[in-house]
Design a protein around this motif. Structure first.
Motif, short mmCIF file in Angstrom:
data_model
loop_
_atom_site.label_atom_id
_atom_site.label_comp_id
_atom_site.label_asym_id
_atom_site.label_seq_id
_atom_site.Cartn_x
_atom_site.Cartn_y
_atom_site.Cartn_z
N HIS A 133 0.94 -1.25 -0.02
CA HIS A 133 -0.09 -0.02 -0.07
C HIS A 133 1.00 1.09 -0.06
O HIS A 133 0.56 2.36 -0.99
N ASN A 151 -6.93 -0.48 -3.82
CA ASN A 151 -7.79 -1.98 -3.83
C ASN A 151 -6.65 -3.10 -3.79
O ASN A 151 -5.59 -2.91 -4.33
N LEU A 170 -9.13 -0.42 2.94
CA LEU A 170 -8.83 -0.71 1.39
C LEU A 170 -10.10 -1.49 0.95
O LEU A 170 -10.60 -2.06 1.61
#
Length: 454
Positions: A133, A151, A170
């Motif tokens: 991320h 995502n 997320l």
């Protein structure tokens, strides 16, 4: 036998002492202290009502360890893994384990690879996901693009990935299983990934089916996608179960850092890593795969050691046990243990198939040592849930569950073979399975039922 102590009257018996004359406290701490041997025996007596771990075919976790492991863990029970200043040698053993795994998984620079121990593979997954991320977010911000809709794409995953997505805000794009599939199929990716995808999770040992997802083919599909769209999407391999299996018994299977797209790998030391409960691992391909903002540096022995974990205080004894097991077994020993488990799993699969009652999804060959199956006859007079309940009458714990969407109508049962579960134990299980099938398919004859008597 119960432990004893001598009472003032000279009669020694745990079960005549005050604490044993009442139910053990459930809501309030007792006012007075008790003899340790008495408390030990009473707590031990309650715990005997737990299921027998050796009959638990549901768990991936280690349920048998050598006496030396117990001794080492007991001797190091007071060491806090995070306190590297006070326990530098425990930290050194952690570092050695990371580098050994980097070597097993073909990291390009194994001696400088970064990684850490965790409390289990779930924490390790979250650390791998956090790194994906933060790297994605940094790239988006550098390009002047929004970074507010990340995502993560995966197939049927363990609940820790759902927790990761929910806890860290997320979107989890869980690709539905196709008919007849045991995991994510590479051609499905193009319909689910986009510019906001931080990574794809590939599973080496799917929780629901025991199969390996084709990591190399998933990487190839993402290579094709990058050529078509320019999207460069990394892979995290969740090898919680297979990370300590494939290197030893499927060495030619390409799933690890031999694939340039694989950025990180996690595994569970307390599953097929063969150590007691409480240790997992995450390793990154190279230091650049772990953003600096997530790394904390701790000085010890005149140098700096990077640390990265969600937990702070946690026991170091599990890390000691992992290093002991690596030294004790070596490659040859791990290979022997895992191959023995695979052979037993294949034997169980053959015995299950011979009943004519089951359709195998995974036959114990080519992935982790386990078997998954459905009922062969949709009109069966009993369900797999009924079979699980009946097997529990003989002490066996065998899980039954629906496959993830869109195959929720497919109900699966799974049996796992671990170190300590040998051919004889499985033969006993198969005998009880036949007993359960007979019980479920034969109408009861109450005239033959009698109460127990001597």
């Amino acid at each position: 036998m119960p432990l004893h102590r001598t009472t003032p009257g000279g009669f020694a018996d745990v079960y005549t002492q005050p604490l044993s004359r009442v139910p053990l406290p459930k809501y309030r701490m007792p006012e007075h202290s008790s003899d340790p041997r008495e408390v030990y025996e009473l707590v031990r007596s309650e715990l005997l009502l737990d299921g027998d771990a050796s009959q638990n075919l549901a768990t991936f976790c280690t349920t048998w360890s050598e006496p030396e492991v117990h001794a080492l863990m007991n001797e190091n029970i007071d060491k806090n893994m995070i306190d590297k200043d006070e326990y530098p040698l425990t930290a050194e053993l952690e570092s050695r384990c990371v580098h050994i795994m980097a070597n097993l998984w073909h990291a390009p620079h194994e001696r400088s690879t970064i990684g850490c121990s965790t409390t289990g593979s779930s924490e390790a997954c979250m650390l791998g996901g956090l790194a994906l991320h933060r790297r994605w977010r940094a790239r988006r911000r550098e390009a002047g693009l929004p970074a507010d809709r990340p995502n993560l794409v995966c197939g049927p995953v363990q609940v820790c990935w759902e927790k990761f997505a929910r806890y860290f805000d997320l979107e989890l794009r869980q690709v539905p299983l196709e008919e007849g599939a045991t995991g994510l199929r590479p051609h499905q990716l193009k319909d689910h990934v986009d510019e906001n995808t931080i990574g794809v999770v590939a599973i080496l040992g799917v929780t629901f089916t025991c199969a390996y997802e084709p990591v190399a083919d998933i990487a190839a599909a993402l290579d094709d996608l990058q050529r078509e769209t320019g999207l460069d999407i990394p892979i995290h391999v969740d090898a919680a179960s297979g990370g300590f299996v494939a290197p030893f018994v499927q060495p030619d299977l390409v799933w690890d850092f031999r694939l340039p797209r694989v950025a990180s790998i996690n595994t569970s030391g307390h599953k097929y890593g063969l150590t007691p409960l409480g240790v997992g691992w995450v390793v990154w391909r190279e230091a650049a795969c772990l953003p600096d903002e997530l790394v904390f540096w701790v000085d010890y022995l005149g140098g700096n050691m990077p640390t990265f974990a969600l937990n702070f205080s946690r026991p170091g004894s599990e890390v000691v046990a992992q290093y002991y097991t690596m030294l004790r077994l070596g490659r040859e020993g791990y290979r022997a243990v895992q191959q023995s488990c695979l052979d037993t799993a294949a034997h169980l699969a053959d015995r299950l198939a011979a009943t004519g009652r089951f359709t195998l999804l995974h036959d114990g060959r080519g992935a982790i040592p386990g078997v998954s199956y459905t009922l062969a006859d949709p009109g069966s007079p009993f369900s797999l849930y009924d079979l699980s309940d009946t097997l529990r009458m003989r002490g066996w714990q065998v899980p039954t569950y629906p496959l993830p969407p869109a195959q929720e109508q497919t109900v699966v049962q799974r049996a796992l073979i671990r170190h300590g579960i040998g051919r004889d134990r499985i033969s006993l299980f198969v005998d009880d399975l036949h007993w359960a099938l007979t019980r479920l398919t034969t109408p009861p004859d109450d005239s033959k039922r009698r109460g127990f008597h001597h």
